[in-house]
Design a protein around this motif. Sequence first.
Motif, PDB file in Angstrom:
ATOM      1  N   CYS A   1       0.828  -1.211   0.000  1.00  0.00           N
ATOM      2  CA  CYS A   1       0.000   0.000   0.000  1.00  0.00           C
ATOM      3  C   CYS A   1       0.865   1.264   0.000  1.00  0.00           C
ATOM      4  O   CYS A   1       1.918   1.306   0.626  1.00  0.00           O
ATOM      5  N   SER A   2       0.416   2.300  -0.714  1.00  0.00           N
ATOM      6  CA  SER A   2       1.163   3.556  -0.760  1.00  0.00           C
ATOM      7  C   SER A   2       0.952   4.393   0.497  1.00  0.00           C
ATOM      8  O   SER A   2       1.810   5.169   0.872  1.00  0.00           O
TER       9      SER A   2
ATOM     10  N   CYS B   1      -4.864   0.876   2.733  1.00  0.00           N
ATOM     11  CA  CYS B   1      -5.855   1.941   2.585  1.00  0.00           C
ATOM     12  C   CYS B   1      -7.097   1.488   1.826  1.00  0.00           C
ATOM     13  O   CYS B   1      -8.152   2.079   1.966  1.00  0.00           O
ATOM     14  N   LYS B   2      -6.972   0.444   0.999  1.00  0.00           N
ATOM     15  CA  LYS B   2      -8.089  -0.116   0.226  1.00  0.00           C
ATOM     16  C   LYS B   2      -8.708   0.891  -0.740  1.00  0.00           C
ATOM     17  O   LYS B   2      -9.883   0.807  -1.056  1.00  0.00           O
TER      18      LYS B   2
ATOM     19  N   CYS C   1      -3.655   4.851  -4.877  1.00  0.00           N
ATOM     20  CA  CYS C   1      -2.829   3.755  -4.388  1.00  0.00           C
ATOM     21  C   CYS C   1      -2.838   2.616  -5.417  1.00  0.00           C
ATOM     22  O   CYS C   1      -3.815   1.877  -5.503  1.00  0.00           O
TER      23      CYS C   1
ATOM     24  N   CYS D   1      -3.506  -1.069  -3.871  1.00  0.00           N
ATOM     25  CA  CYS D   1      -4.863  -1.328  -3.387  1.00  0.00           C
ATOM     26  C   CYS D   1      -5.858  -1.315  -4.545  1.00  0.00           C
ATOM     27  O   CYS D   1      -6.817  -2.072  -4.549  1.00  0.00           O
TER      28      CYS D   1
END
Length: 502
Positions: free
Chosen positions: A35-36, A74-75, A82, A85
Motif C-alpha cells: 500500500c502507498s 488503505c483499500k 494507491c 490497493c
Amino acid sequence: MAEHRHLATSSELLYRASDPEYFRWLAHVMPAAACSRPIRLRVDAQWHDTTGAPIGPPERVTDDMPDGVLYVACKNRRASVCPACAQTYRADTYHLIHAGLVGGKGVPDTVVNHPCLFATFAAPSFGPVHSVSKPGKPRLCRPRRTPETCPHGVRLACFDIHSSDDPMAGEPFCLDCYDYHHQAVWNLHAGELWRRTTIAAHRRLADLARPLGVKVRLSYAKVAEYQHRGAIHFHAMIRLDGIDPDDSDRVIAPPAAITPEHVRLALADAVASTVFSTDTHPRNRAGWPIYWGEQFDVRTVHLSPGDVDDVGQITSTAVAGYLAKYATKGTEDAGHVSKRLTSESLWFYTERDTHQARQLQACWYLGERPLACTTPLERDRWRDGRGTLPGWGKLQRWAHMLGYGGHFTTKSRRYSTTLTALREVRKAFQRGQQPLAVELGLTGIQDQDLTDDPSPVNLTYLIEGIGWRTTGDAALANTAAAMARERRRIAREEVMTMFNPA
Ligand SMILES: [Zn+2]
Ligand SMILES: [Zn+2]
Ligand SMILES: [Zn+2]
C-alpha cells in the motif's frame, strides 16, 4: 533539495534495516506492505468478566508491536491514489463479476447456462464533441462537406481520427454551445435513472413471461465509468435467473421459454421509455429531463469452454476483466481532479477557460445554496434531498466527480458474492487464518468470544496517522511486497510445470 531528500531516505533506510527488530517489523507490516498510504492504527482492548463488567482500565495492545501500531492497507479503489490497493480492488471486482457468470465463491456453477447480456448505458448528447475511435476501428471524427456553423461561428466538422489518448477526444466543438448544466445534473441523477430503468425492465420482462406461465428475474453487476466528455456511463453484466417459489434467495436456471432475445427486448424497451424530470431548481424552474442516450449497446455473452477468447465473441473472462479495469478508474481519465473541491481550489482549476473548468463550474454553481434557503428544513433539503431525489447541494460536494456521487461497482443482491465477503476471505488468509485477537497477540481468546455477548474484550481503533512514517519505510515495505509477489508468481509457475510437464 533533491540531493537532501535522497540522503534522508538512505539514512532512514539504513536506520530501519540495521535495527535488530527489522525482520519482526517487516513481517508485521506485510499485510499492508504494498500500500502507498497505509492507515496506522492504535488498538485499545477493554477486558470484561463473564457478567460483562469491565476489568481494569483499557489496555493499549499495539504498544508491544513494531512502531506501536497496526498497519492496515488503505483499500482505495483508484489507481492514482494507491496502485497496489487499486490492483486488489480490480482483482476482487473481477472475481465478483466472474463468479456471477460462471459460478464459484458461493454462486452455483449452473449459472454458466443462464442467458447473459453485456449492455452499455450512455448519457444523451449535451452538444457535439470530438468523437473517439475504437481501437482497431479508425473513424473520421465528424466529416461534413458543408458543415453547419454554431451560433458562435464554430464550424461543426472535423476530419481527424482521435485515439483515446488524443487531447481532443471528448472535447466539445464549442464550449458555449455545450450544455454543462444538463450534464452535471444528468451525472447527479444517473444512479436514479439506472434504478428506474431496472424496475421498468423487470416489469417488461414479467409482461413477456406471464403469457408463457413462467417467472424470471434479472441479476446484474454494473460498473460506472466516465466518457471522455465527462458524462458517466454504465457497463452492466445482466444475467437471467429463474425464481424458486419456495426459496426466493436461491439462484436457479431460468425456464427455457425465456430467451436472451426477450431480455434484450425488455432492456431496450426500458431504456427507451424511462424518462423523468428532476426537482425544480432556482436556475431552472421546470427541472431537467433525465433519460438515456441513443447509443444503447447490448450483446450476448458467450461462455466458450475454458473461456478462450474467440474472435468477435465476448467471453466471461474478457468481460469480467474489462469491467474490473474500469472500476478502478477515477475522473482523472476524463482529465479531472482527484480531490474534493473547495471554493479556493475551484479557483485554481478554473483559472483557464477549458472544458474541465466549465464542468467543475457548472457543478459548483448549481450546487450553491440560494440565499432564499433560510429555514433549517430548506437547508437540509438543499443539502441531502428527501425521498428518492438527491439534494442539489450534492452537486457541489461531488463537483470533483463531475456530479456523480454513486458507487463505481454495484450488483443486485443475488448476482454473486460481495466485495466485503472477498475482503474478509483475503484478510483471514493474510493473517494466516488467524482472527484479529490472535494477530494482536491476545492469544487464548476464542474467536466466538469476540462475537458472542457478553464479550470478554472490546477493541477500540484509533487512527494514529496515514502513510508510512518515512520514505525509507515505504521503500522497504513496497520492495518486500513486490518480492513476495514475484515469489508467488514463480511458485505458481513451478506448480503449473509440475502438473503440465512439457
Ligand atoms: Zn493502499
Ligand atoms: Zn475531431
Ligand atoms: Zn457555439
